[in-house]
Design a protein around this motif. Structure first.
Motif, short mmCIF file in Angstrom:
data_model
loop_
_atom_site.label_atom_id
_atom_site.label_comp_id
_atom_site.label_asym_id
_atom_site.label_seq_id
_atom_site.Cartn_x
_atom_site.Cartn_y
_atom_site.Cartn_z
N LEU A 76 0.83 -1.21 0.00
CA LEU A 76 0.00 0.00 0.00
C LEU A 76 0.86 1.26 0.00
O LEU A 76 0.43 2.31 -0.46
CB LEU A 76 -0.94 0.02 1.21
CG LEU A 76 -2.07 -1.02 1.24
CD1 LEU A 76 -2.83 -0.94 2.56
CD2 LEU A 76 -3.02 -0.83 0.07
N TRP A 77 2.08 1.18 0.56
CA TRP A 77 2.94 2.38 0.57
C TRP A 77 4.42 2.09 0.28
O TRP A 77 5.18 3.01 0.05
CB TRP A 77 2.82 3.12 1.90
CG TRP A 77 3.50 2.44 3.06
CD1 TRP A 77 4.76 2.71 3.53
CD2 TRP A 77 2.99 1.40 3.90
NE1 TRP A 77 5.06 1.89 4.60
CE2 TRP A 77 3.97 1.08 4.85
CE3 TRP A 77 1.78 0.69 3.93
CZ2 TRP A 77 3.80 0.09 5.81
CZ3 TRP A 77 1.61 -0.29 4.90
CH2 TRP A 77 2.61 -0.59 5.82
N SER A 106 3.34 6.29 4.76
CA SER A 106 2.60 5.14 5.27
C SER A 106 1.23 5.55 5.81
O SER A 106 0.98 6.74 6.04
CB SER A 106 3.39 4.47 6.39
OG SER A 106 3.12 5.09 7.64
N PRO A 107 0.33 4.58 6.05
CA PRO A 107 -1.01 4.90 6.57
C PRO A 107 -0.98 5.71 7.86
O PRO A 107 -1.81 6.59 8.05
CB PRO A 107 -1.64 3.53 6.78
CG PRO A 107 -0.99 2.67 5.74
CD PRO A 107 0.43 3.15 5.68
N PHE A 146 -4.48 0.60 12.34
CA PHE A 146 -4.55 0.32 10.90
C PHE A 146 -4.26 -1.15 10.62
O PHE A 146 -4.97 -1.81 9.85
CB PHE A 146 -3.57 1.21 10.13
CG PHE A 146 -3.29 0.70 8.75
CD1 PHE A 146 -4.24 0.81 7.76
CD2 PHE A 146 -2.09 0.06 8.46
CE1 PHE A 146 -4.01 0.30 6.49
CE2 PHE A 146 -1.86 -0.46 7.19
CZ PHE A 146 -2.82 -0.34 6.20
N PHE A 177 -9.52 4.42 12.04
CA PHE A 177 -9.02 3.12 11.59
C PHE A 177 -9.73 1.96 12.31
O PHE A 177 -9.43 0.80 12.04
CB PHE A 177 -7.51 3.02 11.80
CG PHE A 177 -6.69 3.70 10.73
CD1 PHE A 177 -7.00 3.54 9.38
CD2 PHE A 177 -5.60 4.50 11.06
CE1 PHE A 177 -6.25 4.16 8.39
CE2 PHE A 177 -4.84 5.12 10.06
CZ PHE A 177 -5.17 4.95 8.73
N HIS B 4 0.21 -2.61 -6.94
CA HIS B 4 -0.71 -1.69 -6.28
C HIS B 4 -0.53 -0.27 -6.82
O HIS B 4 -1.49 0.43 -7.08
CB HIS B 4 -0.46 -1.72 -4.78
CG HIS B 4 -1.36 -0.83 -3.98
ND1 HIS B 4 -2.70 -1.06 -3.84
CD2 HIS B 4 -1.11 0.32 -3.31
CE1 HIS B 4 -3.24 -0.11 -3.12
NE2 HIS B 4 -2.30 0.75 -2.78
N ARG B 5 0.72 0.14 -6.97
CA ARG B 5 1.02 1.53 -7.36
C ARG B 5 1.61 1.56 -8.76
O ARG B 5 2.56 0.84 -9.04
CB ARG B 5 1.99 2.15 -6.36
CG ARG B 5 2.47 3.55 -6.78
CD ARG B 5 3.27 4.19 -5.66
NE ARG B 5 4.29 3.27 -5.16
CZ ARG B 5 4.90 3.39 -4.00
NH1 ARG B 5 4.62 4.39 -3.20
NH2 ARG B 5 5.81 2.51 -3.63
N ARG B 375 -9.65 2.28 6.08
CA ARG B 375 -9.36 0.99 6.73
C ARG B 375 -8.84 -0.05 5.74
O ARG B 375 -8.15 -0.98 6.11
CB ARG B 375 -10.60 0.47 7.45
CG ARG B 375 -10.99 1.35 8.61
CD ARG B 375 -12.20 0.83 9.38
NE ARG B 375 -12.58 1.82 10.40
CZ ARG B 375 -13.63 1.70 11.20
NH1 ARG B 375 -14.41 0.63 11.12
NH2 ARG B 375 -13.92 2.65 12.09
N GLY B 378 -5.62 2.42 3.50
CA GLY B 378 -4.62 3.02 4.37
C GLY B 378 -4.41 4.51 4.16
O GLY B 378 -3.50 5.09 4.73
#
Lengths: 456, 456
Positions: A76-77, A106-107, A146, A177, B4-5, B375, B378
């Protein structure tokens, strides 16, 4: 054309964590049970942690595979960006080349999810239904909330009462979250009730919050406890930072001369530095590695290397570390994440054995660095990494005088969006600095250590 | 392995802005001078804007080159990432493939710096020393303060008094970037003093703040004014969003079936959509393009297409646009960036000519979408883009029923770190929705338009 961001492909994300224990020239002292004075074993930790994390705490394997489910969330990041600070260099007029590894994407807005995600995963896999933890300013509570949302766990956070009341944004983020936040001390635990009976208006402390979270986890078979720094497995998870940074610097043909990072519990610092230490031990580079701590809480530069408790209440095992005494209460500086009396045993051992150096910075110099960084690079840093930025800027200014073209890599471990009142206070001229070294504080440290259980 | 990215290299960043005016099937109605009823010319705008921006406001060229100095600053955060929302798709159980273009990585945390940077650059190049502007919640003020710091300009921001008092974090961020913030109405301008004389406790409005910023800019030869949405040159600058998204979708072999974005003044929406419209007019794709506005301020779905003022005080030229009346005061919903009575003339023209569709969403549905998104993915979205997310989720759920594998692209124009109290309010159940359509409001709109200068 100049390249500001060095971005790895997702396929280049590390698939294993690096365990510095495997390569240490000398092994660190064991963690001891406060009752017996003997090294703690897995059974001592089993009421709080799943066996997979206990194994990672003590393993001597050089690498630990990252589970696919964790990689899916990291994605995700991660990989996080490495930036060349062209605009900052220009403002400083320095021939130094400054790079920063940014974990604020990051989240939670910091490096913390690098370990909250695997901790939640291993607990979920072990059949655990709920995680408890403590949080001060709230970074760690956000990261764990999270991670729990990703793996269907409940997350219960005891937040130091003073932060709960004064910094509501972090609490709101934990709740968004899906986490539950209790002000600590709370009436939900025996530890909290005991404090409240004596001090109904207690504003709490991290030590009390840890006691409450640990108490609830120990009482319920379906509940475990999670810690956000200090421990070996936490630093292990954070090594994704350094592994990526190594690849990214290599991508632009750079070898670092200086690495700087801030140190609170030591997890962001260790996460960046350990893979570079491996390279240095292998003779492939020879960077200076520098920790930067606040003058208000200088565990490495002013503390003692000794066995001490990890928490204020004295409920954890005894760890050999640089400490200011487990009942030391630092000034309320804005870098809440650096207000820890001790230091990760791994980082302490590396410092004690001369593998790295450490300096302390007053917060006004750090905020000045943070403001300059925001106006040039466009990222508002959290108060904690402004300590590393201040040291990087100091070195870059030195290079401007000497003409040295040093390559400096700094850990930018989080953004400061929820720390804006600290910047406002600095801009209004109401931030004060702490001068260390009065005899009272030194005497308190010695007295604190004298009260520890006697070890053979 | 799933990706994802989708991240472009810096060398793939667009080097020119796309001007939709060149390709419009029919030209939009001209902007009129309220005194003469005739189209405004460059001389009418010269007291407030540099000639380079006035030229961009009216040019018919298909592309405008982005200056190298602007590209150097864009490079601090651009190209911005495009993400595939795997975790959200999984939570929805949908066969739809959802992508989001994320502008929250910018210094201000939204798309606004895409235009504040070139606006500051062209003003600096024209010898201007200071820029003034208004801001409501503060996104635009933050973006302009950052851009001014990059080009050595002073930045003076009039912030609506209610926001100045209630949302201090944005003000602090503007000040950290070096800007000066005045609560509006202020005693610094004739416009402000006039309001205060009549209403000493006035909580201000965007219209008043515009009047103050414009007054100061018009009075000083070294000072210009900057606007953050609505105008042609603002939407022109924002097309970097859409150009990048086109490349990114092509990189993974996708062609969008549906594009959704929220609309306030229309600049984020136009910035993403215009390059896709060009591709649709060229016959290379045929996506549905959908604007999402709040039910509390539905200028496209409930407003009238008419000439109206851009500001509440009635000091701007008259623009043909979808409007709720320039003295319409929307409910204080949390998505402050969508509380504008009108709509960009370009977006209005495209809506009127059937090139796009529009829907309205109540804010509770939008916050539910924002929480689900946080959630799963993120990222905590700003309240404004939760409107687009709610529409994307609605479509993805429809696909879950029908089995359609639609490709949905949504504009995630900013993060919500400074909007956490809005989330807390939603989680506490205290967010209320607005039902449109009572006769009082419609009557007020007609009365407002009847008060406009008579046009030939």
């Amino acid at each position: 054309m100049r390249q500001h961001r060095i971005q790895l492909a997702e396929s280049e994300m590390p698939t294993r964590w690096y365990n510095v224990l495997h390569d240490l020239p000398t092994p660190p002292p064991p963690v001891l049970h406060p009752g017996t004075g003997q090294p703690v074993g897995p059974d001592d930790l089993a009421p709080l942690f799943p066996m997979a994390l206990i194994e990672q705490e003590v393993t001597n394997a050089q690498y630990v595979e990252i589970p696919g489910e964790v990689l899916d969330v990291y994605r995700l990041w991660r990989p996080s960006p490495l930036y060349r600070a062209y605009q900052l260099e220009k403002a400083l007029g320095t021939p130094a080349r400054i790079y920063y590894k940014y974990e604020g994407v990051s989240p939670a807005g910091s490096h913390k999810p690098n370990t909250s995600v695997p901790q939640a995963f291993y607990n979920a896999r072990a059949g655990i239904r709920r995680l408890t933890t403590e949080t001060g300013a709230g970074q760690w509570g956000t990261a764990l909330a999270f991670a729990c949302a990703q793996f269907g766990l409940e997350c219960e956070v005891w937040q130091v009462r003073a932060s709960y009341d004064q910094k509501p944004y972090r609490r709101m983020m934990i709740e968004t979250f899906g986490g539950t936040v209790h002000p600590s001390p709370s009436t939900l635990t025996a530890a909290g009730r005991a404090i409240l009976a004596e001090h109904p208006d207690s504003s709490g402390s991290l030590g009390i919050a840890i006691s409450e979270a640990v108490e609830v986890a120990a009482q319920h078979a379906d509940t475990n406890y999670a810690l956000g720094s200090v421990l070996n497995h936490v630093l292990l998870h954070q090594t994704v930072i350094g592994e990526e940074a190594l690849l990214q610097l290599a991508r632009v043909g750079e070898t670092p001369d200086l690495l700087v990072g801030c140190t609170g519990g030591g997890s962001n610092f260790g996460g960046l530095m350990f893979p570079f230490l491996r390279e240095r031990w292998a003779g492939r580079m020879s960077p200076t590695i520098r920790a930067v701590e606040p003058t208000a809480c200088p565990s490495l530069t002013q503390g003692t290397y000794a066995y001490d408790f990890g928490d204020t209440a004295g409920t954890t095992p005894l760890m050999k570390m640089h400490t200011l005494g487990h009942d030391f209460v630092p000034d309320p500086i804005h870098a809440g994440g650096l207000r820890y009396h001790g230091m990760s045993p791994l980082v302490s051992h590396l410092y004690e054995t001369g593998e790295m150096e450490a300096i302390a910075k007053p917060q006004s110099e750090c905020f000045a660095a943070g403001v300059l960084f925001a106006r040039t690079e466009g990222i508002l840093p959290a108060p904690e990494p402004t300590h590393a930025l201040a040291a990087a800027i100091e070195e870059a200014r030195r290079c401007a005088e000497t003409g040295e073209e040093k390559v400096i890599l700094t850990a930018l471990c989080g953004h400061g969006h929820l720390d804006l009142p600290a910047y406002a206070s600095y801009l209004a001229g109401s931030v004060t600095d702490h001068e260390w070294g009065d005899s009272d504080t030194q005497a308190a440290l010695q007295a604190s250590l004298a009260r520890l259980p006697q070890l053979s």
